[in-house]
Design an enzyme around this catalytic site. Structure first.
Site, PDB file in Angstrom:
ATOM      1  N   ASP A   1       0.881  -1.159   0.000  1.00  0.00           N
ATOM      2  CA  ASP A   1       0.000   0.000   0.000  1.00  0.00           C
ATOM      3  C   ASP A   1       0.927   1.219   0.000  1.00  0.00           C
ATOM      4  O   ASP A   1       2.125   1.106   0.320  1.00  0.00           O
ATOM      5  CB  ASP A   1      -0.936   0.013   1.206  1.00  0.00           C
ATOM      6  CG  ASP A   1      -2.126   0.949   0.984  1.00  0.00           C
ATOM      7  OD1 ASP A   1      -2.039   1.818   0.085  1.00  0.00           O
ATOM      8  OD2 ASP A   1      -3.148   0.836   1.700  1.00  0.00           O
TER       9      ASP A   1
HETATM   10  C1  BGC Z   1      -4.963   3.312  -0.031  1.00  0.00           C
HETATM   11  C2  BGC Z   1      -5.048   2.322  -1.162  1.00  0.00           C
HETATM   12  C3  BGC Z   1      -4.839   3.020  -2.474  1.00  0.00           C
HETATM   13  C4  BGC Z   1      -3.493   3.725  -2.444  1.00  0.00           C
HETATM   14  C5  BGC Z   1      -3.170   4.475  -3.714  1.00  0.00           C
HETATM   15  C6  BGC Z   1      -3.711   4.144  -0.088  1.00  0.00           C
HETATM   16  O1  BGC Z   1      -3.787   5.206   0.818  1.00  0.00           O
HETATM   17  O2  BGC Z   1      -5.027   2.637   1.203  1.00  0.00           O
HETATM   18  O3  BGC Z   1      -6.279   1.663  -1.150  1.00  0.00           O
HETATM   19  O4  BGC Z   1      -4.915   2.117  -3.527  1.00  0.00           O
HETATM   20  O5  BGC Z   1      -3.482   4.662  -1.374  1.00  0.00           O
HETATM   21  O6  BGC Z   1      -3.966   5.599  -3.839  1.00  0.00           O
END
Ligand code: BGC
Length: 758
Positions: free
Chosen positions: A232
């Site tokens: 993530d």
């Molecule tokens: C989120 C993800 C997301 C990623 C990219 C993170 O803060 O938890 O679900 O895909 O950011 O935007």
């Protein structure tokens, strides 16, 4: 590109190039190596639309992204219980990605809804792992059929937003397997996502990014995952250890800092270069899988996809209450009340936030119908009642034949990044509903929210429609349901408790500091409410229709099977009403007697069928071992206890209409190790063992155990108590009573017992 070709390519890369490949080039791209013809590959959010950022990247939905189509969020799509629909939505998203040059869409998000408070529940599917993994699997299949990857997320046990970057989800092994891993398992095994996104949090003390057990042993070795794992955004905390654990791609980019650590670790011998090679091979495999089958002709037709979003939305709207008020006649004088009739709340905040190319509100959808008047009723910028808006709304309701109130949760109530504090709607909206219902007997409430809410007014209104967060075409879909153009066919993929305090995680949710203990264990959602025989506002699997369905003829192809076999279950479903409709048929399994603590019943399959009035269809389910099993921590595997099980067919978890009892026989004997602490009761379960014990210490089991007791005591000393006393006595017990046997004698008996099956 073949695996050998990729290996050849990796062999030509320098260590520095390989280290760089293990993290993003920027916010949304993998690294390119021009001299070797390796292109950069773009990934984008997800999950319910394309959030492609052309300019400044961010992972919080702050900066602009391209105009796109916002589909209903996961809370709603799960309510459709329709795998084909999710596949179609996935195909549409996949095509959009092809048109926009996106190799992987970041979703679906399958984390279990442990509490109604999780700020990201709107993105997630269900409190039940089967629903979550089946819905995710269908979406993945759809997207990937267009040769675009998915990233099932957030692996693992990321069930709250509070302190999500450091929280430690403390979960026992059985609960992890039966609930939290299971949400991913089916989708990973069956739909084979190209990538998996690991979460920020820790699981039992170890960061998800660093968790060899889950990233490698479970995901790859047991489930056969063969894509790449990405972090993530910002979930990497120790790049070298994460790489060893099985985290291939760090996102977004450490701007070279972690590349240096990787190179240094290889040069110092701390990290085997083959670990880096493997990660790079996995990343390149997906980069080329996408590149080689690019669909250069794909077009992102936003208006067409808007119609798909509307079609999806129609199946995500759950009719919760209808006392003869719906469907509405378009001849009646109707008051549409509430801000969300004009500006619907249709998506959540954070990284999934879509820059919608157009939005259809309910008012847009009824344009030209002059029997409909509108009053705003409340302002969701503040939680305060606006007396003028309230008075206008009450007047409008009084003057109409029906009032439809479009209410729900303001965006600031639920979003990525924080959790809700309570389960209530803003007071001003609750007050509006009460006041309107007081003057208008035909009041219907349409709800826009991503997670359960309390409904203090539920008995005062005639209709309740849960529209969830229905995407940019939600207004059209709601009106189709309200006016009966579409028959509602969604059911709740989660329980609506009467109040927050009823929720099983209530006592420990969000934890203490970083420590989050999942004390309710496997009893999440209906597994808990059923076991406690609690009243709920609306149960899991519940939803009404404008027609009626009757179930009959539940049959099984065998009523006895070994756990290595499968069983076919079929049931007839008839549309007994006057209009066509779709019905979701739910199959639960209940273990009638078990030595382990189990839920009353668990959903093991479901199917959705479309039936014309009078039509009957036979639906068939195939059950295997897993449908009857629990996760045994003794053997670290799924296990069925021999015995009787009920197969329950339900319209909801609280409306079981047909039941059949079957017998399943285990082919696996759980290993049992005797110790001096083993109870006599446990020894008795194996007659051979019991014989050895009795013969080895005859003086230990005298007939009269109650000689020394007074008369009164003797009377109370029932046979049952005597038996219990013996049953629960450990093998070493007789050592303390009578001195006939020593601990050494007991140990010798224990050794004999353990040798029985050698
Ligand atoms: C989120 C993800 C997301 C990623 C990219 C993170 O803060 O938890 O679900 O895909 O950011 O935007």
């Amino acid at each position: 590109m073949t695996a050998d070709k990729i290996k050849e390519l990796v062999a030509q890369m320098t260590l520095e190039e390989k280290a760089a490949m293990c993290s993003g080039a920027d916010f949304w791209h993998t690294e390119a190596v021009e001299r070797l013809g390796i292109p950069a590959s773009m990934v984008s959010d997800g999950p319910h639309g394309l959030r492609k950022q052309d300019q400044e990247g961010d992972h919080l939905g702050v900066n602009d992204s391209i105009k796109a189509v916002c589909f209903p969020a996961g809370c709603g799509t799960a309510a459709s219980f329709n795998r084909d629909l999710l596949r179609e939505m996935g195909e549409t998203l996949g095509n959009e990605c092809q048109a926009e040059g996106v190799s992987v869409i970041l979703g679906p998000a399958v984390n279990i809804k442990r509490s109604p408070l999780c700020g990201r529940n709107f993105e997630y599917y269900s409190e039940d792992p089967l629903v979550a993994s089946e819905m995710a699997g269908a979406l993945i299949q759809g997207v990937q059929s267009k040769n675009v990857g998915t990233s099932i997320k957030h692996f693992l046990a990321n069930n709250q937003e509070t302190r999500r970057l450091s929280s430690d989800s403390r979960i026992d092994e059985r609960t992890l397997h039966e609930i939290y891993l299971a949400a991913f398992e089916g989708a990973v095994k069956k739909a084979k996502p190209w990538t998996v996104m690991c979460s920020y949090n820790r699981i039992n003390g170890i960061y998800a990014a660093q968790n060899h057990q889950y990233l490698t042993e479970t995901l790859r070795n047991q489930w056969g995952f063969d894509g790449y794992v990405m972090s993530d955004w910002g979930a990497v905390n120790n790049r070298v250890e994460d790489l060893k654990a099985g985290l291939d791609l760090e996102m977004p980019s450490s701007l070279g800092a972690n590349d240096k650590l990787i190179v240094g670790a290889v040069l110092s011998g701390e990290l085997d270069e083959s670990v880096v090679d493997t990660a790079v091979e996995r990343i390149l495999n997906i980069v080329f899988r996408y590149e080689e089958k690019r669909d250069k002709n794909a077009v992102f037709d936003k208006d067409k996809d808007h119609e798909t979003a509307r079609k999806v939305a129609e199946e995500t709207i759950v009719l919760l209450k209808n006392e003869g008020v719906l469907p509405l006649s378009d001849k009646r004088k109707i008051a549409f009340i509430g801000k969300y009739a004009k500006t619907p709340r249709y998506q959540g905040g954070g990284s999934s936030h879509i820059n919608s190319h157009k939005i259809t509100s309910a008012l847009d959808a009824v344009q030209g119908m002059d029997n409909i008047i509108y009053a705003q009723g409340f302002d969701d910028a503040e939680d305060k009642t606006d007396e003028r808006l309230l008075a206008e709304a009450v007047e409008a309701a009084r003057g109409a034949e029906v009032a439809v109130i479009f209410a729900g949760l303001p965006e600031k109530y639920e979003s990525e990044g924080f959790d809700r504090k309570h389960m209530a709607m803003p007071n001003c909206q609750n007050e509006l509903i009460e006041k309107v219902a007081a003057v208008q007997p035909n009041t219907v409430v349409v709800l826009h929210n991503g997670s359960p809410i309390e409904m203090p007014w539920v008995d005062k209104v005639k209709g309740v429609v849960e529209a969830y967060l229905g995407g940019q075409a939600v207004g059209g879909a709601i009106c189709d349901i309200l006016f009966g153009k579409v028959n509602p066919s969604a059911k709740l993929p989660e329980t609506f408790p009467l109040k927050l305090e009823d929720n099983p995680s209530y006592l420990s949710y969000i934890g203490e500091g970083d420590m989050v203990e999942y004390r309710e264990g496997i009893f999440v959602g209906y597994r808990y409410y059923d076991k406690k025989k609690m009243d709920v506002l609306f149960p899991f699997g519940y939803g009404l229709s404008y027609t009626t369905f009757e179930y009959s003829n539940l049959t099984v192809d065998k009523d006895r099977m070994k756990d290595t076999d499968t069983m076919r279950v079929s049931v007839d479903v008839t549309n007994t009403g006057a209009v066509a409709g779709k019905e979701i048929i739910q199959l639960y399994v209940a273990d009638k007697e078990s030595t382990v603590i189990r839920p009353v019943k668990e959903l093991r399959d479901f199917v959705k069928v479309d039936l014309k009035p009078g039509e009957t269809k036979t639906v068939t389910f195939t059950l295997d071992k897993r449908a009857f099993a629990y996760y045994s921590v003794n053997i670290h595997d799924w296990h069925v206890e021999t015995g009787e099980f009920d197969i329950l067919i339900g319209k909801s978890s609280r409306d079981i209409v047909l039941t059949k009892t079957v017998n399943v026989e285990s082919t696996v004997k759980l290993p049992f190790v005797y110790t001096t602490d083993t109870t006599m009761g446990d020894v008795m379960k194996d007659p051979r063992a019991w014989k050895i014990v009795k013969e080895s210490m005859p003086q230990a089991f005298p007939e009269a155990q109650n000689d020394s007791k007074s008369e009164a005591e003797n009377e109370a000393f029932t046979e049952e108590m005597a038996n219990a006393g013996l049953m629960y006595s450990p093998l070493r017990g007789p050592v303390s009573f009578g001195g006939h046997v020593s601990m050494a004698d007991i140990q010798a008996i224990v050794d004999k017992l353990n040798a029985l099956d050698e």
